[in-house]
Design a protein around this motif. Structure first.
Motif, PDB file in Angstrom:
ATOM      1  N   ILE A  99       0.845  -1.199   0.000  1.00 12.46           N
ATOM      2  CA  ILE A  99       0.000   0.000   0.000  1.00 12.46           C
ATOM      3  C   ILE A  99       0.880   1.249   0.000  1.00 12.46           C
ATOM      4  CG2 ILE A  99      -1.600   1.365   1.396  1.00 12.46           C
ATOM      5  CD1 ILE A  99      -3.026  -1.177   2.094  1.00 12.46           C
ATOM      6  N   VAL A 100       1.935   1.219   0.790  1.00 11.24           N
ATOM      7  CA  VAL A 100       2.848   2.358   0.861  1.00 11.24           C
ATOM      8  C   VAL A 100       3.525   2.576  -0.489  1.00 11.24           C
ATOM      9  CG1 VAL A 100       4.952   3.207   1.950  1.00 11.24           C
ATOM     10  CG2 VAL A 100       3.200   2.105   3.328  1.00 11.24           C
ATOM     11  N   ALA A 101       3.975   1.501  -1.124  1.00 15.74           N
ATOM     12  CA  ALA A 101       4.652   1.629  -2.413  1.00 15.74           C
ATOM     13  C   ALA A 101       3.711   2.215  -3.472  1.00 15.74           C
ATOM     14  CB  ALA A 101       5.173   0.269  -2.866  1.00 15.74           C
ATOM     15  N   LYS A 102       2.493   1.711  -3.526  1.00 16.87           N
ATOM     16  CA  LYS A 102       1.539   2.216  -4.520  1.00 16.87           C
ATOM     17  C   LYS A 102       1.124   3.646  -4.201  1.00 16.87           C
ATOM     18  CE  LYS A 102       1.046  -0.903  -7.621  1.00 16.87           C
ATOM     19  NZ  LYS A 102       1.340  -0.601  -9.028  1.00 16.87           N
ATOM     20  N   SER A 103       1.002   4.000  -2.915  1.00 20.05           N
ATOM     21  CA  SER A 103       0.659   5.370  -2.540  1.00 20.05           C
ATOM     22  C   SER A 103       1.776   6.331  -2.932  1.00 20.05           C
ATOM     23  CB  SER A 103       0.401   5.469  -1.038  1.00 20.05           C
ATOM     24  OG  SER A 103      -0.706   4.693  -0.684  1.00 20.05           O
ATOM     25  N   ASN A 104       3.023   5.917  -2.720  1.00 17.38           N
ATOM     26  CA  ASN A 104       4.159   6.751  -3.126  1.00 17.38           C
ATOM     27  C   ASN A 104       4.191   6.932  -4.641  1.00 17.38           C
ATOM     28  OD1 ASN A 104       5.128   7.205  -0.547  1.00 17.38           O
ATOM     29  ND2 ASN A 104       6.430   5.392  -0.581  1.00 17.38           N
ATOM     30  N   GLU A 105       3.932   5.855  -5.362  1.00 16.58           N
ATOM     31  CA  GLU A 105       3.915   5.930  -6.819  1.00 16.58           C
ATOM     32  C   GLU A 105       2.799   6.859  -7.303  1.00 16.58           C
ATOM     33  OE1 GLU A 105       3.638   2.899 -10.678  1.00 16.58           O
ATOM     34  OE2 GLU A 105       3.598   2.084  -8.644  1.00 16.58           O
TER      35      GLU A 105
END
Length: 116
Positions: A99-105
């Motif tokens: 979730i963090v990776a996709k939110s950052n992206e």
């Protein structure tokens, strides 16, 4: 003793009449009750969930859905929403790293194209 038996009988009769009335009322109210429950279930479980997988390269639409905002939102709003998502889902606090990776992206994609 006789008055106790009479009081108990009247109480039982009143409970029986009340139960009968409730059953008859429920028969007429059943369609409305079913409709209310169905609308509650639809509203409780349908909002906020995007049915679809991730695309190989994130699009503006997917980024906006991920952050829960419009693709044309300004940078300040994008930063605030991303910060809230990170506060609730940070891996140091037990949040899922995907979730963090996709939110950052999503923040990087929308933030680079948004107005100040």
């Amino acid at each position: 003793m006789a008055s106790t038996v009479v009081a108990a009988g009247l109480t039982a009769a009143a409970a029986g009449f009340a139960g009968r009335y409730a059953l008859q009322a429920m028969k007429y109210m059943e369609p409305q009750v079913k409709q209310v429950f169905q609308s509650l279930l639809k509203s409780a479980f349908s909002g906020g969930y995007y049915r679809g997988g991730f695309e190989p390269k994130m699009t503006k639409r997917e980024a906006a859905l991920k952050l829960g905002m419009s693709p044309t939102t300004n940078k300040g709003k994008i930063r605030d929403v991303h910060r809230q998502i990170m506060l609730f889902n940070h891996p140091d606090k037990g949040g899922p790293p995907d979730i963090v990776a996709k939110s950052n992206e999503a923040k990087d994609l929308l933030g680079g194209q948004a107005k100040k």
